[in-house]
Design a protein around this motif. Structure first.
Motif, PDB file in Angstrom:
ATOM      1  N   GLN A 163      35.554  38.571  37.060  1.00 44.03           N
ATOM      2  CA  GLN A 163      34.907  39.779  37.579  1.00 44.03           C
ATOM      3  C   GLN A 163      34.176  39.511  38.896  1.00 44.03           C
ATOM      4  N   ALA A 164      33.608  38.294  38.984  1.00 48.29           N
ATOM      5  CA  ALA A 164      32.865  37.960  40.206  1.00 48.29           C
ATOM      6  C   ALA A 164      33.804  37.927  41.416  1.00 48.29           C
ATOM      7  N   ILE A 165      35.052  37.506  41.199  1.00 51.97           N
ATOM      8  CA  ILE A 165      36.014  37.478  42.320  1.00 51.97           C
ATOM      9  C   ILE A 165      36.495  38.897  42.615  1.00 51.97           C
ATOM     10  N   ALA A 166      36.822  39.614  41.536  1.00 48.51           N
ATOM     11  CA  ALA A 166      37.339  40.979  41.702  1.00 48.51           C
ATOM     12  C   ALA A 166      36.337  41.856  42.458  1.00 48.51           C
ATOM     13  N   ALA A 167      35.058  41.531  42.327  1.00 44.70           N
ATOM     14  CA  ALA A 167      34.022  42.332  42.992  1.00 44.70           C
ATOM     15  C   ALA A 167      34.188  42.335  44.511  1.00 44.70           C
ATOM     16  N   TYR A 168      34.890  41.347  45.053  1.00 44.72           N
ATOM     17  CA  TYR A 168      35.120  41.334  46.503  1.00 44.72           C
ATOM     18  C   TYR A 168      36.410  42.055  46.886  1.00 44.72           C
ATOM     19  N   GLY A 169      36.956  42.809  45.942  1.00 41.73           N
ATOM     20  CA  GLY A 169      38.090  43.665  46.273  1.00 41.73           C
ATOM     21  C   GLY A 169      39.443  42.978  46.167  1.00 41.73           C
ATOM     22  N   ALA A 170      39.488  41.788  45.553  1.00 36.94           N
ATOM     23  CA  ALA A 170      40.771  41.084  45.461  1.00 36.94           C
ATOM     24  C   ALA A 170      41.622  41.641  44.335  1.00 36.94           C
ATOM     25  N   ASP A 171      42.935  41.501  44.506  1.00 28.65           N
ATOM     26  CA  ASP A 171      43.900  41.854  43.473  1.00 28.65           C
ATOM     27  C   ASP A 171      44.018  40.616  42.568  1.00 28.65           C
ATOM     28  N   MET A 172      43.717  40.738  41.249  1.00 27.77           N
ATOM     29  CA  MET A 172      43.644  39.564  40.372  1.00 27.77           C
ATOM     30  C   MET A 172      44.912  39.404  39.531  1.00 27.77           C
ATOM     31  N   ARG A 173      45.403  38.165  39.368  1.00 24.01           N
ATOM     32  CA  ARG A 173      46.545  37.865  38.476  1.00 24.01           C
ATOM     33  C   ARG A 173      46.165  36.699  37.571  1.00 24.01           C
ATOM     34  N   ARG A 174      46.227  36.906  36.237  1.00 25.07           N
ATOM     35  CA  ARG A 174      45.898  35.813  35.291  1.00 25.07           C
ATOM     36  C   ARG A 174      47.178  35.186  34.743  1.00 25.07           C
ATOM     37  N   ILE A 175      47.312  33.861  34.875  1.00 19.93           N
ATOM     38  CA  ILE A 175      48.496  33.128  34.392  1.00 19.93           C
ATOM     39  C   ILE A 175      48.133  32.445  33.061  1.00 19.93           C
ATOM     40  N   PRO A 176      48.918  32.687  31.982  1.00 21.13           N
ATOM     41  CA  PRO A 176      48.536  32.137  30.668  1.00 21.13           C
ATOM     42  C   PRO A 176      48.891  30.659  30.529  1.00 21.13           C
ATOM     43  N   ASP A 177      48.337  29.817  31.391  1.00 23.34           N
ATOM     44  CA  ASP A 177      48.624  28.375  31.374  1.00 23.34           C
ATOM     45  C   ASP A 177      47.486  27.698  32.146  1.00 23.34           C
ATOM     46  N   ASN A 178      47.681  26.429  32.555  1.00 17.05           N
ATOM     47  CA  ASN A 178      46.566  25.728  33.209  1.00 17.05           C
ATOM     48  C   ASN A 178      46.533  25.935  34.727  1.00 17.05           C
ATOM     49  N   TYR A 179      45.571  25.271  35.377  1.00 16.16           N
ATOM     50  CA  TYR A 179      45.354  25.451  36.820  1.00 16.16           C
ATOM     51  C   TYR A 179      46.619  25.173  37.630  1.00 16.16           C
ATOM     52  N   ASP A 180      47.281  24.068  37.308  1.00 16.72           N
ATOM     53  CA  ASP A 180      48.441  23.690  38.113  1.00 16.72           C
ATOM     54  C   ASP A 180      49.572  24.727  38.003  1.00 16.72           C
ATOM     55  N   ALA A 181      49.687  25.363  36.848  1.00 13.67           N
ATOM     56  CA  ALA A 181      50.681  26.431  36.698  1.00 13.67           C
ATOM     57  C   ALA A 181      50.303  27.634  37.565  1.00 13.67           C
ATOM     58  N   SER A 182      49.006  27.903  37.686  1.00 14.92           N
ATOM     59  CA  SER A 182      48.592  29.045  38.515  1.00 14.92           C
ATOM     60  C   SER A 182      48.861  28.754  39.994  1.00 14.92           C
ATOM     61  N   VAL A 183      48.758  27.480  40.388  1.00 17.92           N
ATOM     62  CA  VAL A 183      49.079  27.098  41.774  1.00 17.92           C
ATOM     63  C   VAL A 183      50.551  27.387  42.047  1.00 17.92           C
ATOM     64  N   ARG A 184      51.401  27.022  41.092  1.00 19.36           N
ATOM     65  CA  ARG A 184      52.848  27.228  41.284  1.00 19.36           C
ATOM     66  C   ARG A 184      53.199  28.723  41.325  1.00 19.36           C
ATOM     67  N   ALA A 185      52.576  29.506  40.464  1.00 16.71           N
ATOM     68  CA  ALA A 185      52.853  30.956  40.436  1.00 16.71           C
ATOM     69  C   ALA A 185      52.448  31.593  41.768  1.00 16.71           C
ATOM     70  N   CYS A 186      51.323  31.181  42.269  1.00 17.10           N
ATOM     71  CA  CYS A 186      50.823  31.730  43.540  1.00 17.10           C
ATOM     72  C   CYS A 186      51.792  31.383  44.673  1.00 17.10           C
ATOM     73  N   ALA A 187      52.235  30.112  44.714  1.00 18.47           N
ATOM     74  CA  ALA A 187      53.138  29.683  45.793  1.00 18.47           C
ATOM     75  C   ALA A 187      54.454  30.467  45.735  1.00 18.47           C
ATOM     76  N   ALA A 188      54.969  30.684  44.523  1.00 17.38           N
ATOM     77  CA  ALA A 188      56.245  31.392  44.388  1.00 17.38           C
ATOM     78  C   ALA A 188      56.114  32.840  44.865  1.00 17.38           C
ATOM     79  N   ASP A 189      55.040  33.520  44.471  1.00 16.32           N
ATOM     80  CA  ASP A 189      54.853  34.922  44.892  1.00 16.32           C
ATOM     81  C   ASP A 189      54.648  35.022  46.399  1.00 16.32           C
ATOM     82  N   ALA A 190      53.941  34.050  46.953  1.00 17.73           N
ATOM     83  CA  ALA A 190      53.683  34.070  48.406  1.00 17.73           C
ATOM     84  C   ALA A 190      55.002  33.969  49.160  1.00 17.73           C
TER      85      ALA A 190
END
Ligand SMILES: Cc1ncc(COP(=O)(O)O)c(C=O)c1O
Length: 406
Positions: A163-190
Motif C-alpha cells: 500500500q505504501a508503494i501504491a500510494a505514489y500512484g504506481a501500478d502494482m503486480r504481485r508475483i506468487p513466488d520469491n524476489y528473484d521470480a519477481s525480477v524475472r517477471a518484471c524483465a519479461a513484461d518490460a
C-alpha cells in the motif's frame, strides 16, 4: 526491555581472502562499478531536490560502552525524503537519469518537476521488482519527475508495504513466488511492452541503471563524512546486504575517499538469505534458493548483483550472517536507547548491520576475528525506519511514534 540480554548465537563469519591490499586502487581492483564523477553528479542532483535534508548521524555512546567498543555512529535513514529508507536516493535518481537520457539535451530535474516535458514523459513507463523500499523510491521518482511506474512485488512483501508503494500512484503486480521470480517477471513484461527496468541489481548487458542507483546512495556517505566529528576516523563499517548495491556503494565511496585508510567493511546478511556469504565461501557468485523467508524483508535476496559483487569481493574485510532474532534484538535496543543514547526507530532490514555488530562484539572469537576492541569506531547505516509500522509495533512492542515520543 527490562534486562539487556543479547541472544547468544553462533556467529557465522568468513574473513575474505580476496580483500585488496591497502595500496591497490578501486579502479584496478574493481573497474567500472562506481567512480568519483558518478558520486559527485548524483550528490549534486539529489541535494537540489525539493525537501532534501541530510539525515542524522547519531552517536550511540551508551551502546558502545556496553559492547566495550570505542564509538558507534548510526546513520539514521528513517527520515530520508519522507520515504523512510535510504533507497529514496537510489531508484528515484535512476528514474531521473533515464528520463534525462531519453529526452536528451540539458533537461534538469527542476524542469521535470515543473512539468515542462510532461507531454513526453507521461508516455514513458519505468518498472522494477522490489522487496518494498526500492519500489517505493522508483514509484516516488516516477511521480516526482512525471512518468508512469509499474512495480512488481513477491509473496513475502507485506500488504502494508504494498500500500505504501501504491500510494505514489504506481501500478502494482504481485508475483506468487520469491524476489528473484519477481525480477524475472518484471524483465519479461518490460521487454514485451517497451518499458525501462529500473533495477538495483545487474545482469549481463544491464549495468548502467544499477550504477546510477549505487551512485545515488553515495549522497549518504557524503553526509557521513561531513557529519563525523573531527579525528573520529572510522575503523569498521557493518553494513547489511540484499543484492549488494548498498554495501558496494558504501565500500566504493570510502575506497575512493579514504584509500589506504579505508575502514574494514563487514557485510551482514540474514541467515536465510546469505548469497554474499555463500559466494564468498565458494569464491564466486553463488545463488541461494528457497523461500528466503527472513523477517528482514529488504534483505531477502537469493542472488548477488554481479557488478556489486566484483567490488565487494575485493573491498569486504568479512562476510557474516545473523538470524532474525538478532535483528529484532537490535530494533529493541535502538528503541530503548542504552544509557543516554537517543531512542531510534530502525526497521527489520535497516538494523542488519547493527545486529551483526552486537552479535560479533559479544562473542570473544568473533570479536577477535573482526579486530573489534575498545578503540574501534564503527559506522552503521540504519537503512530504514518503520517502513512497515504494523510489523514494527508487533516486533518491538511499541508503535514507532511511541518510541520517538518517549
Ligand atoms: C532497508 C534496506 N536496507 C538494505 C537493503 C540492501 O540493499 P541492497 O539490496 O542494495 O544490498 C535494502 C534493499 O532493499 C533495504 O530495503
Amino acid at each position: 526491555m527490562t534486562e539487556w540480554k543479547p541472544p547468544r548465537l553462533a556467529a557465522h563469519i568468513i574473513i575474505n581472502r580476496h580483500l585488496s591490499p591497502a595500496e591497490e586502487s578501486l579502479e584496478s581492483a574493481a573497474p567500472g562499478v562506481v567512480d568519483a564523477d558518478g558520486f559527485h553528479r548524483a550528490a549534486t542532483e539529489i541535494k537540489a531536490w525539493p525537501g532534501y535534508q541530510p539525515t542524522a548521524l547519531r552517536q550511540l555512546d551508551g551502546l558502545a560502552a556496553r559492547l566495550k567498543l570505542g564509538r558507534i555512529f548510526y546513520k539514521d535513514e528513517s527520515t530520508r525524503f519522507g520515504l523512510g529508507a535510504f533507497k529514496a536516493v537510489g531508484g528515484a535518481y535512476a528514474v531521473l537519469r533515464h528520463l534525462q537520457d531519453k529526452l536528451g539535451g540539458s533537461v534538469t530535474a527542476s524542469d521535470l518537476i515543473a512539468g515542462k516535458y510532461r507531454d513526453r514523459t507521461k508516455d514513458i513507463t519505468v518498472c522494477t521488482a522490489t522487496d518494498g523500499n526500492h519500489g517505493k523510491s522508483v514509484a516516488w521518482g516516477a511521480r516526482l519527475f512525471g512518468c508512469r511506474a509499474v512495480i512488481y512485488i513477491h509473496q513475502g512483501v507485506s500488504v502494508g508495504r504494498e500500500q505504501a508503494i501504491a500510494a505514489y500512484g504506481a501500478d502494482m503486480r504481485r508475483i506468487p513466488d520469491n524476489y528473484d521470480a519477481s525480477v524475472r517477471a518484471c524483465a519479461a513484461d518490460a521487454e514485451r511492452n517497451g518499458w525501462q527496468v529500473i533495477s538495483d541489481t545487474t545482469w549481463d548487458g544491464y549495468r548502467e541503471i544499477p550504477r546510477h542507483v549505487m551512485h545515488g546512495y553515495g549522497v549518504m556517505m557524503d553526509e557521513v563524512l561531513e557529519q563525523l566529528p573531527p579525528r573520529e576516523d572510522l575503523t569498521h563499517v557493518f553494513i547489511q546486504a540484499g543484492v549488494g548495491g548498498l554495501p558496494a556503494a558504501v565500500a566504493g565511496y570510502l575506497w575512493l575517499e579514504q584509500d589506504a585508510l579505508r575502514p574494514k567493511i563487514v557485510v551482514v546478511e540474514p541467515e536465510k538469505a546469505d548469497c554474499h556469504y555463500q559466494s564468498s565461501k565458494a569464491g564466486k557468485p553463488t545463488a541461494v534458493t528457497g523461500k528466503l523467508d527472513t523477517l528482514m524483508a529488504g534483505l531477502a535476496c537469493g542472488e548477488v548483483s554481479p557488478l556489486a559483487w566484483t567490488l565487494l569481493d575485493k573491498a569486504s574485510f568479512a562476510f557474516m550472517t545473523v538470524p532474525d532474532d538478532a535483528a529484532v534484538f537490535a530494533m529493541k535496543t535502538l528503541a530503548e536507547g542504552i544509557g543516554n543514547d537517543p531512542k531510534v526507530v530502525g526497521g527489520e532490514a535497516g538494523v542488519g548491520g547493527l545486529a551483526g555488530l552486537i552479535a560479533a562484539a559479544i562473542d570473544a572469537e568473533a570479536r577477535k576475528a573482526l579486530l573489534l576492541d575498545e578503540h574501534s569506531k564503527i559506522l552503521i547505516i540504519g537503512s530504514e525506519g518503520a517502513t512497515d509500522p504494523v510489523l514494527y509495533a508487533q516486533l518491538v512492542g511499541r508503535k514507532p511514534e511511541e518510541v520517538l515520543a518517549a
